[in-house]
Write a protein that holds these residues in place. Structure first.
Motif, PDB file in Angstrom:
ATOM      1  N   ILE A 201    -134.614  77.369 -13.945  1.00 59.98           N
ATOM      2  CA  ILE A 201    -133.594  78.298 -14.426  1.00 59.98           C
ATOM      3  C   ILE A 201    -133.172  79.173 -13.260  1.00 59.98           C
ATOM      4  O   ILE A 201    -134.011  79.790 -12.592  1.00 59.98           O
ATOM      5  CB  ILE A 201    -134.108  79.172 -15.581  1.00 59.98           C
ATOM      6  CG1 ILE A 201    -134.590  78.306 -16.743  1.00 59.98           C
ATOM      7  CG2 ILE A 201    -133.019  80.133 -16.049  1.00 59.98           C
ATOM      8  CD1 ILE A 201    -135.200  79.088 -17.895  1.00 59.98           C
ATOM      9  N   GLU A 202    -131.890  79.216 -13.016  1.00 61.24           N
ATOM     10  CA  GLU A 202    -131.347  79.974 -11.890  1.00 61.24           C
ATOM     11  C   GLU A 202    -130.864  81.345 -12.367  1.00 61.24           C
ATOM     12  O   GLU A 202    -130.097  81.437 -13.321  1.00 61.24           O
ATOM     13  CB  GLU A 202    -130.189  79.180 -11.281  1.00 61.24           C
ATOM     14  CG  GLU A 202    -129.648  79.732  -9.991  1.00 61.24           C
ATOM     15  CD  GLU A 202    -128.617  78.796  -9.403  1.00 61.24           C
ATOM     16  OE1 GLU A 202    -127.723  78.367 -10.176  1.00 61.24           O
ATOM     17  OE2 GLU A 202    -128.688  78.492  -8.202  1.00 61.24           O
ATOM     18  N   THR A 203    -131.347  82.405 -11.736  1.00 64.24           N
ATOM     19  CA  THR A 203    -130.861  83.748 -12.053  1.00 64.24           C
ATOM     20  C   THR A 203    -130.364  84.415 -10.780  1.00 64.24           C
ATOM     21  O   THR A 203    -130.876  84.156  -9.688  1.00 64.24           O
ATOM     22  CB  THR A 203    -131.962  84.623 -12.685  1.00 64.24           C
ATOM     23  OG1 THR A 203    -132.954  84.954 -11.701  1.00 64.24           O
ATOM     24  CG2 THR A 203    -132.616  83.919 -13.862  1.00 64.24           C
ATOM     25  N   GLY A 204    -129.372  85.274 -10.910  1.00 61.31           N
ATOM     26  CA  GLY A 204    -128.823  85.999  -9.769  1.00 61.31           C
ATOM     27  C   GLY A 204    -128.790  87.494 -10.055  1.00 61.31           C
ATOM     28  O   GLY A 204    -129.297  87.967 -11.072  1.00 61.31           O
ATOM     29  N   GLY A 205    -128.184  88.242  -9.150  1.00 61.60           N
ATOM     30  CA  GLY A 205    -128.015  89.679  -9.350  1.00 61.60           C
ATOM     31  C   GLY A 205    -129.155  90.539  -8.843  1.00 61.60           C
ATOM     32  O   GLY A 205    -129.228  91.725  -9.168  1.00 61.60           O
ATOM     33  N   TRP A 206    -130.049  89.984  -8.016  1.00 62.44           N
ATOM     34  CA  TRP A 206    -131.229  90.729  -7.569  1.00 62.44           C
ATOM     35  C   TRP A 206    -131.019  91.460  -6.243  1.00 62.44           C
ATOM     36  O   TRP A 206    -131.955  92.087  -5.733  1.00 62.44           O
ATOM     37  CB  TRP A 206    -132.421  89.771  -7.451  1.00 62.44           C
ATOM     38  CG  TRP A 206    -132.780  89.150  -8.766  1.00 62.44           C
ATOM     39  CD1 TRP A 206    -132.424  87.909  -9.216  1.00 62.44           C
ATOM     40  CD2 TRP A 206    -133.544  89.742  -9.825  1.00 62.44           C
ATOM     41  NE1 TRP A 206    -132.921  87.694 -10.476  1.00 62.44           N
ATOM     42  CE2 TRP A 206    -133.621  88.797 -10.879  1.00 62.44           C
ATOM     43  CE3 TRP A 206    -134.184  90.978  -9.988  1.00 62.44           C
ATOM     44  CZ2 TRP A 206    -134.299  89.045 -12.068  1.00 62.44           C
ATOM     45  CZ3 TRP A 206    -134.870  91.229 -11.164  1.00 62.44           C
ATOM     46  CH2 TRP A 206    -134.921  90.272 -12.194  1.00 62.44           C
TER      47      TRP A 206
END
Length: 383
Positions: free
Chosen positions: A240-245
Motif C-alpha cells: 500500500i502506497e501512502t504519501g504526504g509525509w
C-alpha cells in the motif's frame, strides 16, 4: 479478482478508468499474509515514536514536543503519538513492535533516490533494476495465489522478473467535479449504471492522501486491501502506497492528520481480515527520517534515521527495539540528524524470514543482494 472489465462494465463507463487505483498482481502462494505500507516523503520517526525519556528531546523539538505531554508511554524512553490510537491498542495487546534509529543504506537526502534504495533493496540508488518484494516472491512458496499493490503506479518494490499484471488509471487529466456531478445525475435513473458509477467514485477517493476526509479515505484503502487479501483464492502479499509525509512546514498539525489516517488504515485492514490477522504481518517504513531540530516554518528538513513498525497477530510486540544513540549535539549524524544504529535491511530480512519460515541467509541474499552481508534482526515473532 478485480480487472478493468468487471469494474467498469463496458464502453459506456470507460471514464471510470480515470479513478481506479493501480492494482498489480503477482504470483505467490502461502496462507500467511504480508503487507508493506510505504510512507513516501520521509516520515518523522521522532514525531511518531518520541524519545521522551531522552534529556535532549524537549529542547530539541520545541513546539513539536507538545503532543507528547500527555501521550501514552510505551516504556521508560518512548511514547506513541496520540493520533495512533488503534496502533497503540495493538501495542498493548503485544501485536505491534517498533524499531527506532533505523535506516536503509542510503545517506543522502533525495526522496527519489532514497525511495529507490528502500524499494529495490540496493546499497545505493538505481543499482538494482527490480524490487525486493518481487524478489521475495522467489523465496516464499510459489503457486497460484497473488500479490497486489494498491498504489497510483506500480511501485518499484514490486517490479521484477516475477509475472505482474496491473490495473492502471488512465493517463488522461482528472475530470472536474462539475463533470462528475453531471454524470452522476445522468446515471441516477439506471440502477445498474448508477451502482457501477457509485463504486467508481468511491474507488477514486482511495487515491486521496491519508489526511483527506478525516481519515475515511485511508480507512477505505485499508478495507479494500483486506478484501483482496481475505479472498480464499486471493492475494497473500500486498503493498500500500501512502504519501504526504514530507513535513517541511507546519508539521505538528500535518503529521497528526497523517498519522490519524494511517491509524484508520491499519484499523480497517485488521477489521477486514478478521481471524486472518493472526497470520498477517504489516511492515511500515519510510525512505529516511527528518532533522532533530525544528526549522523556521514549524517543520523539519530531510534527515537520516527514522522509525519503522511491525504489526500482526503473531508479532512479538509490546516493545520498542533500539540501540538508542541519543539526541545530544555530539550524538547526531552530520550534526543534525538522528544517527542510524539499526539496518532497515536486516529488520525487513528478519521480518520476512521469520514470518515465512525461510532461511535467513538466503532471504537476505535475495532481498538485498548487493548490500554487505549482515545477520537479520531476530526475535520479531512469537515462538
Amino acid at each position: 479478482m478485480i480487472d478493468r472489465r468487471s469494474l467498469i462494465g463496458g464502453g459506456a463507463l470507460g471514464t471510470l478508468a480515470l479513478f481506479a487505483p493501480r492494482i498489480a498482481w503477482a504470483r505467490a502462494e502461502t496462507d500467511k499474509r504480508f503487507v508493506f505500507i510505504i510512507q513516501r516523503g520521509a516520515a518523522d520517526g521522532l514525531g511518531t515514536i518520541a524519545p521522551v525519556g531522552d534529556p535532549g528531546f524537549a529542547g530539541a523539538r520545541g513546539p513539536l514536543a507538545v503532543d507528547f505531554d500527555n501521550a501514552a508511554k510505551l516504556d521508560s524512553m518512548f511514547a506513541l503519538h496520540p493520533a495512533l490510537a488503534i496502533v497503540g491498542g495493538l501495542y498493548q495487546r503485544k501485536q505491534a513492535l517498533f524499531a527506532h534509529a533505523i535506516a536503509s543504506p542510503y545517506r543522502d537526502r533525495s526522496h527519489f533516490d532514497g525511495q529507490n534504495v528502500l524499494e529495490t533493496g540496493g546499497a545505493g540508488a538505481y543499482r538494482l533494476k527490480d524490487g525486493w518484494m518481487n524478489r521475495m516472491l522467489g523465496v516464499i512458496p510459489s503457486g497460484e495465489a497473488r500479490a497486489i499493490a494498491v498504489a497510483s503506479a506500480v511501485p518499484m518494490a514490486l517490479r521484477g522478473s516475477h509475472e505482474v499484471s496491473s490495473y492502471a488509471p488512465s493517463s488522461l487529466p482528472d475530470a472536474s467535479d462539475d463533470l462528475l456531478q453531471r454524470v452522476t445525475m445522468l446515471y441516477e435513473g439506471d440502477s445498474q449504471l448508477h451502482a457501477l458509477w457509485s463504486e467508481a467514485l468511491n474507488t477514486r477517493k482511495l487515491t486521496g492522501g491519508l489526511a483527506s476526509d478525516n481519515g475515511r479515505n485511508a480507512a477505505a484503502t485499508g478495507a479494500l486491501a483486506a478484501k483482496l487479501l481475505a479472498a480464499p483464492a486471493g492475494a497473500r502479499i500486498a503493498m500500500i502506497e501512502t504519501g504526504g509525509w514530507d513535513t517541511h512546514a507546519q508539521q505538528r498539525g500535518r503529521l497528526s492528520t497523517q498519522l490519524k489516517g494511517l491509524d484508520a488504515m491499519i484499523g480497517a485492514l485488521q477489521a477486514g481480515l478478521g481471524p486472518l490477522w493472526a497470520d498477517t504481518m504489516v511492515l511500515i517504513a519510510t525512505e529516511f527520517g527528518r532533522t532533530v531540530a525544528v526549522n523556521g516554518t514549524g517543520g523539519t528538513d530531510h534527515g537520516t534515521a527514522s522509525s519503522a513498525m511491525l504489526l500482526g497477530g503473531s508479532v512479538e510486540g509490546g516493545r520498542v527495539i533500539s540501540d538508542w544513540p541519543g539526541l545530544g549535539a555530539n550524538a547526531l549524524y552530520d550534526g543534525r540528524d538522528l544517527k542510524p544504529t539499526m539496518q532497515l535491511d536486516a529488520f525487513i530480512g528478519g521480518a520476512v524470514a521469520s514470518h515465512f519460515e525461510t532461511d535467513p541467509a538466503r532471504t537476505m541474499m535475495t532481498l538485498f543482494p548487493n548490500t554487505a552481508p549482515a545477520p537479520v534482526v531476530q526475535g520479531l515473532l512469537r515462538a
